[in-house]
Design a protein around this motif. Structure first.
Motif, PDB file in Angstrom:
ATOM      1  N   TYR A 249       0.910  -1.168  -0.137  1.00  0.00           N
ATOM      2  CA  TYR A 249       0.098  -0.065  -0.090  1.00  0.00           C
ATOM      3  C   TYR A 249       0.802   1.346   0.103  1.00  0.00           C
ATOM      4  O   TYR A 249       1.792   1.481   0.854  1.00  0.00           O
ATOM      5  N   PHE A 250       0.720   2.051  -0.986  1.00  0.00           N
ATOM      6  CA  PHE A 250       1.393   3.295  -1.112  1.00  0.00           C
ATOM      7  C   PHE A 250       2.923   3.039  -1.370  1.00  0.00           C
ATOM      8  O   PHE A 250       3.538   4.123  -1.234  1.00  0.00           O
ATOM      9  N   LYS A 252       6.365   1.880  -3.463  1.00  0.00           N
ATOM     10  CA  LYS A 252       7.227   2.426  -4.699  1.00  0.00           C
ATOM     11  C   LYS A 252       6.356   1.506  -5.856  1.00  0.00           C
ATOM     12  O   LYS A 252       6.388   0.324  -5.926  1.00  0.00           O
ATOM     13  N   ILE A 253       5.778   2.245  -6.932  1.00  0.00           N
ATOM     14  CA  ILE A 253       5.221   1.775  -8.191  1.00  0.00           C
ATOM     15  C   ILE A 253       6.330   1.018  -8.873  1.00  0.00           C
ATOM     16  O   ILE A 253       7.200   1.901  -9.273  1.00  0.00           O
ATOM     17  N   THR A 277      -4.957  11.218  -9.325  1.00  0.00           N
ATOM     18  CA  THR A 277      -4.182  10.277  -8.464  1.00  0.00           C
ATOM     19  C   THR A 277      -3.994   8.994  -8.926  1.00  0.00           C
ATOM     20  O   THR A 277      -4.813   8.339  -9.443  1.00  0.00           O
ATOM     21  N   ARG A 278      -2.855   8.092  -8.418  1.00  0.00           N
ATOM     22  CA  ARG A 278      -2.342   6.871  -8.840  1.00  0.00           C
ATOM     23  C   ARG A 278      -1.709   6.633  -7.617  1.00  0.00           C
ATOM     24  O   ARG A 278      -0.672   7.196  -7.244  1.00  0.00           O
ATOM     25  N   HIS A 279      -1.592   5.300  -7.493  1.00  0.00           N
ATOM     26  CA  HIS A 279      -0.837   4.669  -6.161  1.00  0.00           C
ATOM     27  C   HIS A 279      -1.138   3.078  -6.251  1.00  0.00           C
ATOM     28  O   HIS A 279      -1.970   2.369  -6.747  1.00  0.00           O
ATOM     29  N   ASN A 280      -0.255   2.386  -5.588  1.00  0.00           N
ATOM     30  CA  ASN A 280      -0.444   1.027  -5.280  1.00  0.00           C
ATOM     31  C   ASN A 280      -1.797   0.937  -3.953  1.00  0.00           C
ATOM     32  O   ASN A 280      -1.704   1.691  -3.142  1.00  0.00           O
ATOM     33  N   TYR A 287      -3.855  -1.581  -7.657  1.00  0.00           N
ATOM     34  CA  TYR A 287      -3.577  -0.424  -7.820  1.00  0.00           C
ATOM     35  C   TYR A 287      -4.973   0.566  -7.965  1.00  0.00           C
ATOM     36  O   TYR A 287      -6.100  -0.100  -8.009  1.00  0.00           O
TER      37      TYR A 287
END
Length: 716
Positions: A249-250, A252-253, A277-280, A287
């Protein structure tokens, strides 16, 4: 170095502006191709809700055609949303023979305004029979036309509503548009009561939608019939590690995923979809992507387009994008958090509490209208997000439970207490947070916490409906949400107009508003719960409060056809009784059909993949045991393993037969069929899966025919 970085950032912003919305017929594109009077007329429809002037259709069509041809388009299509839950399109060429050996580009106002697809080939719930094929698509000018490029040029896509020859809605857009109109009508009445309607032409519902999804390497998906056909794994032993460490969660992609995200966002920006917004997400391989707020109708269209682009771009990067609500058992599922608000066309958010929420009567009126609506119709909200896929997700791994309740937080709950008791005091303030280091700034703290277990939570200036499934079209849940809130706004406006008839006293108005809000809070505050929605205590308390717990789709969907539901939607002109009944039938049939497809897929996988692999391993073990015994080698543990595999394989064969028999059940009544699916077929499938998953933990890896959860979740 710093100066160079700033220049690079400026250049990136300029590039962004160059391609943002460049493939949509809106803004500067319209200005370049439309006469000023036509442009102004169309803008009045788009932004002010004025009826479309048919006289401008030919001019707009001609401009769209010229623009599309200049962008390399060869075809156009009416892009619509049938009751399949996806989108549909039929491509027509711009070029037509000119009867002189050549061709001309043709696209008239009639072609723009109306199309004619086959209505009997889409789900209709009995509204259209096979011999009643005619249907119409009607141009929705409030949602911008866009171009989807391809290797040969591109296609001009025109968002449309889809209706029967009789005028009955066969899609998800038409009812949404009707619900937006009705909420605008009654919200304007509230504004006029408070004297804030001056300069406001219309009230819009707005949406911000958070889309969760998984990425799996396409090589693994190609080896999994369940993912190919059903979008979720029907079997699979849990991996040694899931999201227990909360390290994804959040995080490194991954570089490969980031390249996919960049490519996806560029095309979405070209289509005018503003990504924020984009994130793990929580689960490995999961994602999230989130656009900024837009008008509800446009946001619903953009959400479907976003899902389409995610799937296409994932393939280009060697992934498959899984939108299913629960692609992996025991792993965090995917939702589509539906952030709903209401605002004037002048830009004022009507759910913004301001600095003194306890004294902001207009805000409290809209807040209480939403509370009343959710308390009166939690069953309808549950039905709006009902699907076979979402049943696997609700109540597990951060998804809210099936019991619909609301979360207000400490500050607003305190304000509700003041309204109910008639007391008045300053609202609670969040204050500041001192992190404890002299080099760190003090942070302003919100007046209340957030509640991720709540299905319907107030989050500052909007409500977050967290129970919507990741594959869902948001048009349907928002149609229901808008309708029930419009009914509450109508109730409040009518009550106040009656009690204030002939009076212009602001003091009397405020007195009557407080009196009415007090009645609403006393009667409907039971829907508010600020605690842990997962706890058993809440489930027991919810039952005491009389809140429905509709655990499955089969339980929830029949609510749509109760007399009260039919009357509500018909009274407000959102859906006729026939249209609403048809939607219930379509949803029930989809539920049954989807699970039946899963059952047949499961039987096939177990019969020709899992069982043969298990029997081969059983043979290998038996040969080892026989050889060991002939050599007088102790092999009791190997023999025990052989016994376990043989017993599981035998139980699996029996379970396969049970699933086959349960899947063959048929009933003319869709509700009865749905109950059978819920009570017999799904438990039989789960039982068969149990044996398969145990075998996966025993059978040699080189014999197991399917990629494992570990492979799919962790290999990027």
């Amino acid at each position: 170095m710093g100066h160079q970085t700033m220049c690079d950032a400026t250049e990136m912003q300029n590039d962004y502006a160059d391609y943002f919305g460049c493939r949509t017929f809106t803004g500067d594109v319209m200005l370049q191709h439309l006469a000023s009077d036509v442009f102004e007329s169309l803008q009045e429809t788009i932004h002010r809700g004025k009826p479309l002037d048919p006289a401008i259709a030919n001019s707009v069509a001609d401009a769209m055609k010229d623009w599309a041809l200049s962008q390399g388009c060869t075809h156009y299509t009416h892009w619509f949303q049938p009751l399949t839950g996806t989108t549909a399109e039929k491509h027509d060429a711009f070029l037509e023979p000119d009867h002189a050996g050549g061709a001309i580009a043709k696209f008239s106002g009639d072609m723009l305004i109306r199309g004619e697809p086959d209505a009997s080939s889409f789900p209709s719930g009995g509204i259209r029979d096979t011999w009643e094929a005619r249907g119409y698509t009607a141009w929705d000018a409030t949602s911008p036309a866009f171009i989807l490029p391809n290797d040969e040029g591109g296609t001009l896509c025109i968002p449309t509503a889809f209706v029967s020859w009789t005028g009955e809605a066969l899609d998800k857009k038409a009812p949404l548009l009707r619900s937006i109109d009705i909420i605008n009508k009654h919200a304007m009445r509230i504004l006029n009561i408070f004297g804030t309607g001056k300069g406001v032409t219309c009230v819009n519902t707005t949406l911000g939608l958070e889309q969760e999804y998984f990425l799996v390497d396409e090589e693994f998906v190609a080896s999994r019939p369940d993912l190919l056909i059903c979008g979720r794994t029907l079997i699979g032993a849990p991996p040694p590690k899931g999201h227990q460490l909360d390290d994804h969660y959040f995080g490194k992609i991954p570089e490969r995923v980031l390249a996919f995200m960049d490519d996806t966002e560029r095309q979405l920006c070209e289509l005018g979809i503003p990504i924020k917004t984009r994130h793990n997400e929580v689960a490995p391989g999961q994602y999230e992507i989130a656009p900024t707020f837009e008008k509800a109708n446009v946001a619903a269209d953009h959400q479907l387009l976003l899902m389409q682009i995610l799937r296409v771009k994932a393939r280009e990067h060697g992934f498959v994008c899984l939108m299913h609500e629960k692609p992996f058992a025991g792993v965090n599922g995917s939702g589509k958090h539906n952030n709903w608000s209401i605002a004037t066309d002048s830009g004022k958010n009507l759910l913004s509490p301001g600095d003194e929420a306890q004294n902001n009567l207009q805000f409290l009126t809209f807040l209480c209208a939403v509370m009343r609506a959710v308390d009166l119709h939690p069953d309808l909200l549950r039905a709006s997000i009902a699907s076979a896929a979402n049943d696997h997700r609700l109540g597990a791994n951060e998804a809210p439970p099936a019991i619909i309740s609301m979360y207000f937080g400490e500050m607003l709950s305190d304000v509700l207490e003041q309204i109910e008791s008639g007391e008045s005091r300053d609202a609670r303030k969040g204050g500041t947070l001192d992190i404890g280091s002299s080099t760190m700034p003090k942070l302003d703290r919100h007046s209340g916490d957030r509640n991720r277990t709540s299905p319907f939570a107030f989050t500052g200036n909007k409500f977050e409906f967290r129970a919507v499934g990741s594959t869902a079209s948001v048009a349907w849940p928002n149609t229901i949400l808008n309708t029930i809130i419009a009914e509450s706004l109508d109730y409040i406006a009518t009550s106040l107009e009656t009690s204030l008839a002939g009076s212009e006293s602001l003091e009397q108005r405020d007195t009557q508003v407080r009196k009415l809000l007090q009645e609403i809070v006393k009667k409907h505050r039971k829907i508010v719960f600020d605690g842990d929605n997962y706890s058993q205590e809440w489930h027991e308390e919810a039952e005491k409060r009389g809140l429905p717990n509709l655990r499955t789709t089969a339980d929830a969907l029949p609510i749509l056809t109760t007399p009260a539901s039919l009357e509500l939607f018909e009274n407000y002109g959102v859906l006729s009784a026939r249209e609403l009944t048809a939607r219930c039938d379509v949803c029930l049939e989809q539920y049954c059909t989807q699970v039946q497809i899963e059952a047949r897929t499961l039987v096939q996988m177990l019969s020709i993949q899992v069982l043969p692999a298990s029997l081969r391993y059983q043979l290998e073990l038996s040969q080892v045991v026989t050889s060991a015994r002939e050599s007088s080698i102790e092999c009791s543990r190997t023999a025990a393993r052989l016994h376990d595999v043989a017993e599981l394989a035998n139980s699996l064969q029996e379970a396969i037969e049970t699933v086959q028999n349960a899947e063959k059940f048929e009933a003319e009544d869709t509700a009865l069929h749905a109950n059978q699916v819920r009570d017999i077929l799904l438990p039989a499938m789960l039982n068969a899966r149990t044996f398969s998953d145990k075998l996966e933990t025993l059978v040699a890896e080189d014999l197991w025919p399917l990629p494992s959860y570990t492979d799919m979740l962790f290999i990027r």
